[in-house]
Write a protein that holds these residues in place. Structure first.
Motif, PDB file in Angstrom:
ATOM      1  N   LYS A 102       0.893  -1.356   0.016  1.00 40.75           N
ATOM      2  CA  LYS A 102      -0.020  -0.065   0.096  1.00 40.75           C
ATOM      3  C   LYS A 102       1.105   1.292  -0.049  1.00 40.75           C
ATOM      4  O   LYS A 102       2.022   1.385   0.669  1.00 40.75           O
ATOM      5  CB  LYS A 102      -0.889  -0.055   1.163  1.00 40.75           C
ATOM      6  CG  LYS A 102      -1.878  -1.169   1.096  1.00 40.75           C
ATOM      7  CD  LYS A 102      -2.734  -0.872   2.429  1.00 40.75           C
ATOM      8  CE  LYS A 102      -3.934  -2.104   2.456  1.00 40.75           C
ATOM      9  NZ  LYS A 102      -4.659  -2.077   3.825  1.00 40.75           N
ATOM     10  N   ILE A 103       0.436   2.268  -0.783  1.00 44.50           N
ATOM     11  CA  ILE A 103       1.189   3.586  -0.866  1.00 44.50           C
ATOM     12  C   ILE A 103       0.053   4.561  -0.341  1.00 44.50           C
ATOM     13  O   ILE A 103      -0.959   4.569  -0.825  1.00 44.50           O
ATOM     14  CB  ILE A 103       1.615   3.994  -2.177  1.00 44.50           C
ATOM     15  CG1 ILE A 103       2.915   2.932  -2.468  1.00 44.50           C
ATOM     16  CG2 ILE A 103       2.159   5.269  -2.052  1.00 44.50           C
ATOM     17  CD1 ILE A 103       3.591   3.275  -3.731  1.00 44.50           C
ATOM     18  N   GLN A 104       0.281   5.180   0.702  1.00 45.17           N
ATOM     19  CA  GLN A 104      -0.707   6.049   1.481  1.00 45.17           C
ATOM     20  C   GLN A 104      -2.095   5.169   1.294  1.00 45.17           C
ATOM     21  O   GLN A 104      -3.215   5.760   1.291  1.00 45.17           O
ATOM     22  CB  GLN A 104      -0.865   7.330   0.572  1.00 45.17           C
ATOM     23  CG  GLN A 104       0.410   8.175   0.701  1.00 45.17           C
ATOM     24  CD  GLN A 104       0.122   9.481   0.248  1.00 45.17           C
ATOM     25  OE1 GLN A 104      -0.046   9.688  -0.925  1.00 45.17           O
ATOM     26  NE2 GLN A 104       0.868  10.450   0.868  1.00 45.17           N
ATOM     27  N   GLY A 105      -2.163   3.886   1.936  1.00 48.93           N
ATOM     28  CA  GLY A 105      -3.328   3.442   2.049  1.00 48.93           C
ATOM     29  C   GLY A 105      -4.105   2.714   0.741  1.00 48.93           C
ATOM     30  O   GLY A 105      -4.827   2.162   0.950  1.00 48.93           O
ATOM     31  N   THR A 106      -3.314   2.886  -0.263  1.00 48.45           N
ATOM     32  CA  THR A 106      -3.758   2.189  -1.413  1.00 48.45           C
ATOM     33  C   THR A 106      -3.122   0.985  -1.874  1.00 48.45           C
ATOM     34  O   THR A 106      -1.911   1.002  -2.086  1.00 48.45           O
ATOM     35  CB  THR A 106      -3.864   3.474  -2.814  1.00 48.45           C
ATOM     36  OG1 THR A 106      -4.630   4.430  -2.222  1.00 48.45           O
ATOM     37  CG2 THR A 106      -4.471   2.733  -4.030  1.00 48.45           C
ATOM     38  N   ASN A 107      -3.978  -0.066  -1.888  1.00 49.76           N
ATOM     39  CA  ASN A 107      -3.319  -1.180  -2.675  1.00 49.76           C
ATOM     40  C   ASN A 107      -2.797  -1.220  -4.088  1.00 49.76           C
ATOM     41  O   ASN A 107      -3.749  -0.930  -5.000  1.00 49.76           O
ATOM     42  CB  ASN A 107      -4.272  -2.580  -2.698  1.00 49.76           C
ATOM     43  CG  ASN A 107      -3.695  -3.764  -2.958  1.00 49.76           C
ATOM     44  OD1 ASN A 107      -2.576  -3.711  -3.243  1.00 49.76           O
ATOM     45  ND2 ASN A 107      -4.480  -4.874  -3.129  1.00 49.76           N
ATOM     46  N   ILE A 108      -1.687  -0.936  -4.327  1.00 46.38           N
ATOM     47  CA  ILE A 108      -1.168  -0.577  -5.728  1.00 46.38           C
ATOM     48  C   ILE A 108      -1.415  -1.751  -6.795  1.00 46.38           C
ATOM     49  O   ILE A 108      -1.142  -1.443  -7.587  1.00 46.38           O
ATOM     50  CB  ILE A 108       0.307  -0.085  -5.526  1.00 46.38           C
ATOM     51  CG1 ILE A 108       1.231  -1.165  -5.258  1.00 46.38           C
ATOM     52  CG2 ILE A 108       0.567   1.185  -4.908  1.00 46.38           C
ATOM     53  CD1 ILE A 108       3.043  -0.867  -5.332  1.00 46.38           C
ATOM     54  N   ASN A 109      -1.462  -2.988  -6.282  1.00 51.83           N
ATOM     55  CA  ASN A 109      -1.714  -4.119  -7.103  1.00 51.83           C
ATOM     56  C   ASN A 109      -3.262  -4.295  -7.369  1.00 51.83           C
ATOM     57  O   ASN A 109      -3.676  -5.207  -8.130  1.00 51.83           O
ATOM     58  CB  ASN A 109      -1.004  -5.379  -6.746  1.00 51.83           C
ATOM     59  CG  ASN A 109       0.434  -5.156  -6.620  1.00 51.83           C
ATOM     60  OD1 ASN A 109       0.980  -5.083  -7.702  1.00 51.83           O
ATOM     61  ND2 ASN A 109       0.995  -5.359  -5.539  1.00 51.83           N
ATOM     62  N   ALA A 110      -4.060  -3.270  -7.030  1.00 54.85           N
ATOM     63  CA  ALA A 110      -5.579  -3.522  -7.102  1.00 54.85           C
ATOM     64  C   ALA A 110      -5.767  -3.394  -8.918  1.00 54.85           C
ATOM     65  O   ALA A 110      -5.104  -2.725  -9.332  1.00 54.85           O
ATOM     66  CB  ALA A 110      -6.441  -2.466  -6.521  1.00 54.85           C
ATOM     67  N   SER A 111      -6.977  -4.057  -9.051  1.00 52.68           N
ATOM     68  CA  SER A 111      -7.297  -3.971 -10.629  1.00 52.68           C
ATOM     69  C   SER A 111      -7.476  -2.571 -11.314  1.00 52.68           C
ATOM     70  O   SER A 111      -7.162  -2.291 -12.388  1.00 52.68           O
ATOM     71  CB  SER A 111      -8.313  -5.183 -10.944  1.00 52.68           C
ATOM     72  OG  SER A 111      -9.538  -4.623 -10.216  1.00 52.68           O
ATOM     73  N   VAL A 113      -6.014   0.212 -10.345  1.00 50.67           N
ATOM     74  CA  VAL A 113      -4.825   1.285 -10.165  1.00 50.67           C
ATOM     75  C   VAL A 113      -4.179   1.612 -11.537  1.00 50.67           C
ATOM     76  O   VAL A 113      -4.088   0.708 -12.540  1.00 50.67           O
ATOM     77  CB  VAL A 113      -3.999   0.654  -9.180  1.00 50.67           C
ATOM     78  CG1 VAL A 113      -2.621   1.440  -9.403  1.00 50.67           C
ATOM     79  CG2 VAL A 113      -4.292   0.534  -7.832  1.00 50.67           C
ATOM     80  N   ASP A 114      -4.238   2.866 -11.692  1.00 52.90           N
ATOM     81  CA  ASP A 114      -3.608   3.284 -12.771  1.00 52.90           C
ATOM     82  C   ASP A 114      -1.921   3.340 -12.917  1.00 52.90           C
ATOM     83  O   ASP A 114      -1.474   4.108 -12.105  1.00 52.90           O
ATOM     84  CB  ASP A 114      -4.149   4.827 -13.325  1.00 52.90           C
ATOM     85  CG  ASP A 114      -3.510   5.482 -14.662  1.00 52.90           C
ATOM     86  OD1 ASP A 114      -2.548   4.793 -15.145  1.00 52.90           O
ATOM     87  OD2 ASP A 114      -4.046   6.453 -14.962  1.00 52.90           O
ATOM     88  N   VAL A 115      -1.247   2.383 -13.487  1.00 52.76           N
ATOM     89  CA  VAL A 115       0.041   1.983 -13.371  1.00 52.76           C
ATOM     90  C   VAL A 115       0.793   3.280 -13.933  1.00 52.76           C
ATOM     91  O   VAL A 115       1.790   3.490 -13.191  1.00 52.76           O
ATOM     92  CB  VAL A 115       0.215   0.893 -14.211  1.00 52.76           C
ATOM     93  CG1 VAL A 115       1.946   0.577 -14.183  1.00 52.76           C
ATOM     94  CG2 VAL A 115      -0.563  -0.319 -13.667  1.00 52.76           C
ATOM     95  N   ILE A 116       0.378   3.869 -14.950  1.00 50.69           N
ATOM     96  CA  ILE A 116       1.217   5.288 -15.553  1.00 50.69           C
ATOM     97  C   ILE A 116       1.149   6.269 -14.310  1.00 50.69           C
ATOM     98  O   ILE A 116       2.070   6.887 -14.160  1.00 50.69           O
ATOM     99  CB  ILE A 116       0.550   5.419 -16.884  1.00 50.69           C
ATOM    100  CG1 ILE A 116       0.772   4.422 -17.937  1.00 50.69           C
ATOM    101  CG2 ILE A 116       0.990   6.835 -17.189  1.00 50.69           C
ATOM    102  CD1 ILE A 116      -0.050   4.878 -19.055  1.00 50.69           C
ATOM    103  N   GLU A 117      -0.015   6.466 -13.863  1.00 50.45           N
ATOM    104  CA  GLU A 117      -0.014   7.263 -12.802  1.00 50.45           C
ATOM    105  C   GLU A 117       0.808   7.000 -11.642  1.00 50.45           C
ATOM    106  O   GLU A 117       1.498   7.740 -10.961  1.00 50.45           O
ATOM    107  CB  GLU A 117      -1.569   7.550 -12.320  1.00 50.45           C
ATOM    108  CG  GLU A 117      -1.587   8.616 -11.117  1.00 50.45           C
ATOM    109  CD  GLU A 117      -1.159   9.931 -11.474  1.00 50.45           C
ATOM    110  OE1 GLU A 117      -0.989  10.697 -10.306  1.00 50.45           O
ATOM    111  OE2 GLU A 117      -0.982  10.472 -12.381  1.00 50.45           O
TER     112      GLU A 117
END
Length: 286
Positions: A102-111, A113-117
């Motif tokens: 998680k980065i700032q509470g967000t699971n970055i591998n969630a479907s 998530v904008d990978v470019i962002e």
């Protein structure tokens, strides 16, 4: 001027949060006790195909400080680093197989998530400097142009402030239209750092950024790292334990894909809790 530039860039490159996570944060096994966590790794396993590279990794990385990953080659430290901006997605059959990052509470591998962002917010500086085959100016302006910033005045100001932030402006201010490939190795690496900070990321990842540099260039990059922590969170992978002691606030020691110890750098190097850590930093194995 630099304050105005920073405001303009942040406005021009602002984005909505990567995602919204309502799940409560899990308590990580390894933490230095700091409350301003920006990256939280919770029981992460990682595989390259059938080969398991990371085993049940849990730790919390604090904001606006330097965290160093140390350990012998092949221990998993670079693999974990590349998980933070999902660079491992570019490798076939490489994947997180358990746990969350998680980065700032967000699971970055969630479907969703904008990978470019994500990669705009989590910049990266590689072991080998990789300036684009463009001018010095265009190397810095490139990320802003991709983000839709076209105003020449904003670009000019951002190029100047980013190069100043990377302690490179005085060396290149009269050469901005020359090829970045004509810079020395140390200058190229600082240019890559300037390129990373131009888009105002929250986190900068550095994968052995000084391994190809001479001692003088290394010292300049280390001074630069220290100067950036008032604005950015930095995570650095290094084989150089002296560099870790000079640059970092926290140090994590990895061995065979496992996190052995994570603590304040001074404690890790003066009074480690684990004998395996002590053996490594004292040179008994490496």
């Amino acid at each position: 001027m630099e304050h105005e530039v920073s405001t303009q860039v942040k406005t021009a490159t602002a984005r909505e949060p990567i995602a919204v996570s309502s799940a409560p944060a899990q308590e990580a096994v390894f933490s230095t006790g700091k409350t301003n966590t920006i990256i939280e790794i919770d029981r992460v396993d990682f595989h390259y195909g059938a080969s398991k590279a990371l085993h049940d990794i849990s730790l919390k990385i604090p904001e606006k400080e330097v965290t160093a990953f140390i350990g012998p080659s092949g221990c998993g430290k670079s693999t974990l680093l590349r998980c933070f901006n999902r660079m491992n997605d570019l490798i076939d059959h490489a994947r997180v197989t358990a746990g969350e990052i998680k980065i700032q509470g967000t699971n970055i591998n969630a479907s969703d998530v904008d990978v470019i962002e994500l990669r705009r917010r989590v910049g990266m500086v590689f072991q080998k400097s990789n300036p684009f085959p463009k001018s010095i100016y265009e190397n810095i302006a490139y990320g802003l142009r991709i983000a839709g910033v076209g105003d020449r005045s904003t670009l000019d100001q951002t190029v100047e402030s980013s190069l100043k932030g990377a302690a490179l402006w005085d060396e290149v201010k009269n050469r901005l239209n020359e090829s970045a490939l004509g810079l020395s190795g140390g200058q190229q690496q600082r240019l890559c750092i300037a390129r990373a900070i131009a888009v105002q990321p929250q986190i900068i990842l550095m994968d052995e950024p000084c391994s190809a540099l001479d001692p003088i260039a290394t010292a300049k990059v280390e001074e630069l790292i220290a100067s950036l922590t008032d604005r950015f969170t930095i995570v650095i992978v290094t084989h150089n334990m002296q560099q870790a002691t000079r640059c970092s606030d926290q140090t994590a020691f990895f061995y065979l894909g496992k996190l052995i110890e994570f603590d304040n750098t001074e404690k890790i190097f003066s009074n480690p809790s684990q004998k395996q850590t002590e053996d490594y930093i004292s040179g008994r194995f490496g």
